[in-house]
Design a protein around this motif. Structure first.
Motif, PDB file in Angstrom:
ATOM      1  N   GLU A 211       0.853  -1.192   0.056  1.00 32.28           N
ATOM      2  CA  GLU A 211       0.024  -0.022   0.070  1.00 32.28           C
ATOM      3  C   GLU A 211       1.024   1.220  -0.079  1.00 32.28           C
ATOM      4  OE1 GLU A 211      -2.798  -0.370   3.359  1.00 32.28           O
ATOM      5  OE2 GLU A 211      -3.534  -2.303   2.636  1.00 32.28           O
ATOM      6  N   ILE A 212       2.133   0.942   0.273  1.00 38.19           N
ATOM      7  CA  ILE A 212       2.998   2.287   0.149  1.00 38.19           C
ATOM      8  C   ILE A 212       4.149   1.578  -0.712  1.00 38.19           C
ATOM      9  CG2 ILE A 212       4.652   3.819   1.480  1.00 38.19           C
ATOM     10  CD1 ILE A 212       2.914   3.226   3.910  1.00 38.19           C
ATOM     11  N   PRO A 213       3.906   1.799  -2.055  1.00 38.94           N
ATOM     12  CA  PRO A 213       4.793   1.258  -3.035  1.00 38.94           C
ATOM     13  C   PRO A 213       6.320   1.668  -3.297  1.00 38.94           C
ATOM     14  CG  PRO A 213       3.206   2.301  -4.148  1.00 38.94           C
ATOM     15  CD  PRO A 213       2.850   2.550  -2.842  1.00 38.94           C
ATOM     16  N   VAL A 214       7.134   1.803  -2.237  1.00 39.57           N
ATOM     17  CA  VAL A 214       8.320   2.188  -2.403  1.00 39.57           C
ATOM     18  C   VAL A 214       9.277   0.942  -1.875  1.00 39.57           C
ATOM     19  CG1 VAL A 214       7.785   4.595  -1.900  1.00 39.57           C
ATOM     20  CG2 VAL A 214       8.312   3.077  -0.099  1.00 39.57           C
ATOM     21  N   ASN A 215      10.482   1.113  -2.632  1.00 37.82           N
ATOM     22  CA  ASN A 215      11.493  -0.012  -2.330  1.00 37.82           C
ATOM     23  C   ASN A 215      12.401   0.325  -1.182  1.00 37.82           C
ATOM     24  OD1 ASN A 215      12.969  -2.415  -2.700  1.00 37.82           O
ATOM     25  ND2 ASN A 215      13.652  -1.826  -4.888  1.00 37.82           N
ATOM     26  N   GLN A 216      11.705   0.394   0.014  1.00 38.34           N
ATOM     27  CA  GLN A 216      12.431   1.251   1.120  1.00 38.34           C
ATOM     28  C   GLN A 216      12.230   0.469   2.350  1.00 38.34           C
ATOM     29  OE1 GLN A 216      14.828   3.480   1.088  1.00 38.34           O
ATOM     30  NE2 GLN A 216      14.725   4.186  -0.718  1.00 38.34           N
ATOM     31  N   GLY A 217      13.003   0.912   3.422  1.00 36.58           N
ATOM     32  CA  GLY A 217      12.842   0.253   4.816  1.00 36.58           C
ATOM     33  C   GLY A 217      13.928   1.009   5.627  1.00 36.58           C
ATOM     34  N   PRO A 218      13.657   0.602   6.841  1.00 34.17           N
ATOM     35  CA  PRO A 218      14.714   1.278   7.956  1.00 34.17           C
ATOM     36  C   PRO A 218      16.191   0.603   7.697  1.00 34.17           C
ATOM     37  CG  PRO A 218      13.536  -0.632   8.810  1.00 34.17           C
ATOM     38  CD  PRO A 218      12.977  -0.468   7.541  1.00 34.17           C
ATOM     39  N   GLU A 219      17.190   1.482   7.862  1.00 34.82           N
ATOM     40  CA  GLU A 219      18.591   1.161   7.923  1.00 34.82           C
ATOM     41  C   GLU A 219      18.979   0.508   6.580  1.00 34.82           C
ATOM     42  OE1 GLU A 219      21.343  -1.560  10.794  1.00 34.82           O
ATOM     43  OE2 GLU A 219      19.924  -0.301  11.838  1.00 34.82           O
ATOM     44  N   GLY A 220      19.657  -0.627   6.695  1.00 36.08           N
ATOM     45  CA  GLY A 220      20.069  -1.103   5.200  1.00 36.08           C
ATOM     46  C   GLY A 220      19.144  -2.176   4.625  1.00 36.08           C
ATOM     47  N   TYR A 221      17.850  -2.296   5.181  1.00 36.93           N
ATOM     48  CA  TYR A 221      16.816  -3.179   4.669  1.00 36.93           C
ATOM     49  C   TYR A 221      15.911  -2.814   3.418  1.00 36.93           C
ATOM     50  CZ  TYR A 221      17.986  -5.004   9.377  1.00 36.93           C
ATOM     51  OH  TYR A 221      18.259  -5.105  10.444  1.00 36.93           O
ATOM     52  N   TRP A 222      16.129  -3.307   2.425  1.00 30.72           N
ATOM     53  CA  TRP A 222      15.373  -2.645   1.160  1.00 30.72           C
ATOM     54  C   TRP A 222      14.944  -3.821   0.414  1.00 30.72           C
ATOM     55  CZ3 TRP A 222      17.595  -2.942  -3.759  1.00 30.72           C
ATOM     56  CH2 TRP A 222      18.825  -3.584  -3.804  1.00 30.72           C
ATOM     57  N   GLY A 223      14.514  -3.780  -0.899  1.00 30.22           N
ATOM     58  CA  GLY A 223      14.227  -4.682  -1.857  1.00 30.22           C
ATOM     59  C   GLY A 223      12.935  -5.361  -1.917  1.00 30.22           C
ATOM     60  N   LEU A 224      11.973  -4.966  -1.340  1.00 28.84           N
ATOM     61  CA  LEU A 224      10.743  -5.633  -1.511  1.00 28.84           C
ATOM     62  C   LEU A 224       9.644  -4.575  -2.049  1.00 28.84           C
ATOM     63  CD1 LEU A 224      10.541  -7.051   2.240  1.00 28.84           C
ATOM     64  CD2 LEU A 224      10.584  -8.457   0.254  1.00 28.84           C
ATOM     65  N   PRO A 225       8.378  -5.298  -2.567  1.00 27.75           N
ATOM     66  CA  PRO A 225       7.398  -4.243  -3.129  1.00 27.75           C
ATOM     67  C   PRO A 225       6.534  -3.486  -2.145  1.00 27.75           C
ATOM     68  CG  PRO A 225       7.017  -6.490  -3.334  1.00 27.75           C
ATOM     69  CD  PRO A 225       8.358  -6.597  -2.718  1.00 27.75           C
ATOM     70  N   GLY A 226       7.118  -2.965  -1.757  1.00 30.29           N
ATOM     71  CA  GLY A 226       6.407  -2.009  -0.388  1.00 30.29           C
ATOM     72  C   GLY A 226       7.321  -1.607   0.733  1.00 30.29           C
ATOM     73  N   LEU A 227       6.833  -0.534   1.270  1.00 27.89           N
ATOM     74  CA  LEU A 227       7.436  -0.022   2.323  1.00 27.89           C
ATOM     75  C   LEU A 227       7.745  -1.212   3.746  1.00 27.89           C
ATOM     76  CD1 LEU A 227       9.095   2.276   3.765  1.00 27.89           C
ATOM     77  CD2 LEU A 227       6.931   2.995   4.675  1.00 27.89           C
ATOM     78  N   ILE A 228       8.955  -1.540   4.247  1.00 26.36           N
ATOM     79  CA  ILE A 228       9.106  -2.385   5.238  1.00 26.36           C
ATOM     80  C   ILE A 228       8.762  -1.690   6.647  1.00 26.36           C
ATOM     81  CG2 ILE A 228      10.759  -3.844   6.521  1.00 26.36           C
ATOM     82  CD1 ILE A 228      12.535  -3.782   3.911  1.00 26.36           C
ATOM     83  N   LEU A 229       7.605  -2.150   7.199  1.00 27.05           N
ATOM     84  CA  LEU A 229       7.117  -1.751   8.460  1.00 27.05           C
ATOM     85  C   LEU A 229       7.931  -2.365   9.813  1.00 27.05           C
ATOM     86  CD1 LEU A 229       3.625  -0.750   7.890  1.00 27.05           C
ATOM     87  CD2 LEU A 229       5.573   0.584   7.365  1.00 27.05           C
ATOM     88  N   GLU A 230       8.083  -3.511   9.695  1.00 23.57           N
ATOM     89  CA  GLU A 230       8.782  -4.398  10.659  1.00 23.57           C
ATOM     90  C   GLU A 230       9.940  -5.182  10.329  1.00 23.57           C
ATOM     91  OE1 GLU A 230       7.530  -7.742  13.963  1.00 23.57           O
ATOM     92  OE2 GLU A 230       5.962  -6.029  13.553  1.00 23.57           O
ATOM     93  N   VAL A 231      11.047  -5.210  11.016  1.00 22.01           N
ATOM     94  CA  VAL A 231      11.995  -6.177  10.797  1.00 22.01           C
ATOM     95  C   VAL A 231      12.365  -6.901  12.040  1.00 22.01           C
ATOM     96  CG1 VAL A 231      14.400  -6.387  10.098  1.00 22.01           C
ATOM     97  CG2 VAL A 231      13.202  -4.546   8.979  1.00 22.01           C
ATOM     98  N   ASN A 232      12.510  -8.158  11.964  1.00 20.62           N
ATOM     99  CA  ASN A 232      13.222  -8.915  13.043  1.00 20.62           C
ATOM    100  C   ASN A 232      14.648  -9.358  12.687  1.00 20.62           C
ATOM    101  OD1 ASN A 232      10.928  -9.812  15.329  1.00 20.62           O
ATOM    102  ND2 ASN A 232       9.983  -9.257  13.352  1.00 20.62           N
ATOM    103  N   ASP A 233      15.630  -9.011  13.260  1.00 16.60           N
ATOM    104  CA  ASP A 233      16.771  -9.539  12.732  1.00 16.60           C
ATOM    105  C   ASP A 233      17.711  -9.911  13.856  1.00 16.60           C
ATOM    106  OD1 ASP A 233      19.566  -9.251  11.784  1.00 16.60           O
ATOM    107  OD2 ASP A 233      19.524  -7.713  10.617  1.00 16.60           O
ATOM    108  N   GLY A 234      17.675 -11.296  14.057  1.00 17.63           N
ATOM    109  CA  GLY A 234      18.337 -11.772  15.236  1.00 17.63           C
ATOM    110  C   GLY A 234      17.765 -11.361  16.474  1.00 17.63           C
ATOM    111  N   LYS A 235      18.571 -10.573  17.315  1.00 16.13           N
ATOM    112  CA  LYS A 235      17.991 -10.093  18.750  1.00 16.13           C
ATOM    113  C   LYS A 235      17.396  -8.782  18.530  1.00 16.13           C
ATOM    114  CE  LYS A 235      21.881 -10.350  20.760  1.00 16.13           C
ATOM    115  NZ  LYS A 235      22.834 -10.352  22.198  1.00 16.13           N
ATOM    116  N   THR A 236      17.478  -8.360  17.229  1.00 17.57           N
ATOM    117  CA  THR A 236      16.697  -6.807  17.121  1.00 17.57           C
ATOM    118  C   THR A 236      15.389  -6.726  16.505  1.00 17.57           C
ATOM    119  OG1 THR A 236      19.146  -5.859  17.011  1.00 17.57           O
ATOM    120  CG2 THR A 236      17.249  -4.679  16.221  1.00 17.57           C
ATOM    121  N   VAL A 237      14.480  -6.104  16.917  1.00 17.56           N
ATOM    122  CA  VAL A 237      13.199  -5.717  16.431  1.00 17.56           C
ATOM    123  C   VAL A 237      13.277  -4.504  16.207  1.00 17.56           C
ATOM    124  CG1 VAL A 237      10.715  -5.982  16.746  1.00 17.56           C
ATOM    125  CG2 VAL A 237      12.116  -7.810  17.645  1.00 17.56           C
TER     126      VAL A 237
END
Length: 298
Positions: A211-237
């Motif tokens: 619904e937000i069609p940008v290839n973006q996300g927080p920090e170095g996360y990217w590459g999905l067909p929409g804005l990344i709203l949540e990331v679970n990366d090991g011990k970090t959320v």
């Protein structure tokens, strides 16, 4: 008449393209890293009093619980820790600032998904660095799960990425028995990395919204067909708590320019080398091992 139609069509397309270029959004993210491993290890140390433990927990919370602002358009974004006024004497000193820069803060993270590059300014031991490199190509696997985050329909995706040697969020102290066994036959000089368990790679789980069609996300996360709203990366959320599309005040989405230009590999090597020197210097001054646990614990 035909020429007039062509001219009007060109003007409309130009206007649409201009609006697309002007599109901008802002998202607020809350980042939290689990410190249970280190707290458990420190609680077993008889030399740490309850007052010291409270101080350690406060400092760790400050380092591992942060708020970030992401400003983005169709091709680029800047991700920066929310500025907060520090009370005099509450910055934790040079060691704490140094560690804070290794836990996701302390700079503006600019990424351009069009040319797949990033630039981030880092201050380390009184020196300014400008890290420029290519974005990690995250090979996302689309999962079937969906959920709603902040009113947006989100889809799940997973990927595996290598762990950076200068991002301590996924590090953990070595098991004491394992550490003692390794130290029995080791040379006198030990690297900081020898005192930590460092995974080679970590599995990322991301939730993105088309619904937000940008290839973006927080920090170095990217590459999905929409804005990344949540990331679970090991011990970090990292969880998005607010989104504003086309805010009245536009942000300047540009990379930082100050600092010594360096690539990520060379920066990592510089950091590890300097931290080992810092550790040996503390040891020479009659302190304890000068390692990671001391600096986190204060």
């Amino acid at each position: 008449m035909y020429k007039i139609i062509l001219l009007l069509t060109a003007l409309v397309l130009s206007s649409v393209g201009l609006r697309a270029q002007e599109f901008q959004g802002m998202a607020v993210y809350e980042s939290k890293t689990s410190t249970a491993d280190f707290k458990t290890r420190m609680e077993g140390n008889k030399n740490i009093t309850p007052e010291m433990m409270k101080n350690i927990e406060d400092r760790m919370k400050k380092m591992f619980e942060k708020t970030f602002i992401l400003n983005f358009d169709k091709s680029a974004s800047i991700y920066k820790e929310e500025e907060k006024l520090e009370a005099p004497g509450q910055d934790g000193g040079g060691g704490m600032r140094m560690m804070a820069s290794m836990t996701g803060g302390g700079g503006t993270y600019y990424k351009n998904v069009k040319d797949k590059s990033y630039t981030v300014d880092k201050e380390f031991m009184g020196k300014e660095f400008l890290v420029k490199d290519t974005l990690t190509n995250l090979k996302w696997k689309m999962e079937g799960e969906t959920r709603v985050i902040g009113g947006y329909n989100c889809y799940k995706a997973t990927a595996v990425r290598p762990v950076s040697k200068t991002d301590f969020r996924n590090f953990r102290p070595k098991d004491e028995k394992k550490e003692a066994t390794e130290k029995a036959g080791e040379p006198k000089k030990i690297s900081l990395m020898d005192e930590l368990d460092i995974p080679n790679e970590v599995t990322i789980t991301a939730w993105y919204t088309p619904e937000i069609p940008v290839n973006q996300g927080p920090e170095g996360y990217w590459g999905l067909p929409g804005l990344i709203l949540e990331v679970n990366d090991g011990k970090t959320v990292i969880l998005c708590s607010k989104v504003v599309l086309n805010p009245k005040e536009k942000a300047a989405i540009k990379p930082a320019t100050n600092g010594k230009v360096i690539n990520q590999k060379d920066f990592d090597e510089t950091v590890i080398k300097k931290m080992d020197e810092f550790r040996e210097m503390n040891r020479g001054r009659g302190g304890n091992n000068g390692g990671f646990r001391m600096r986190v614990g204060g």
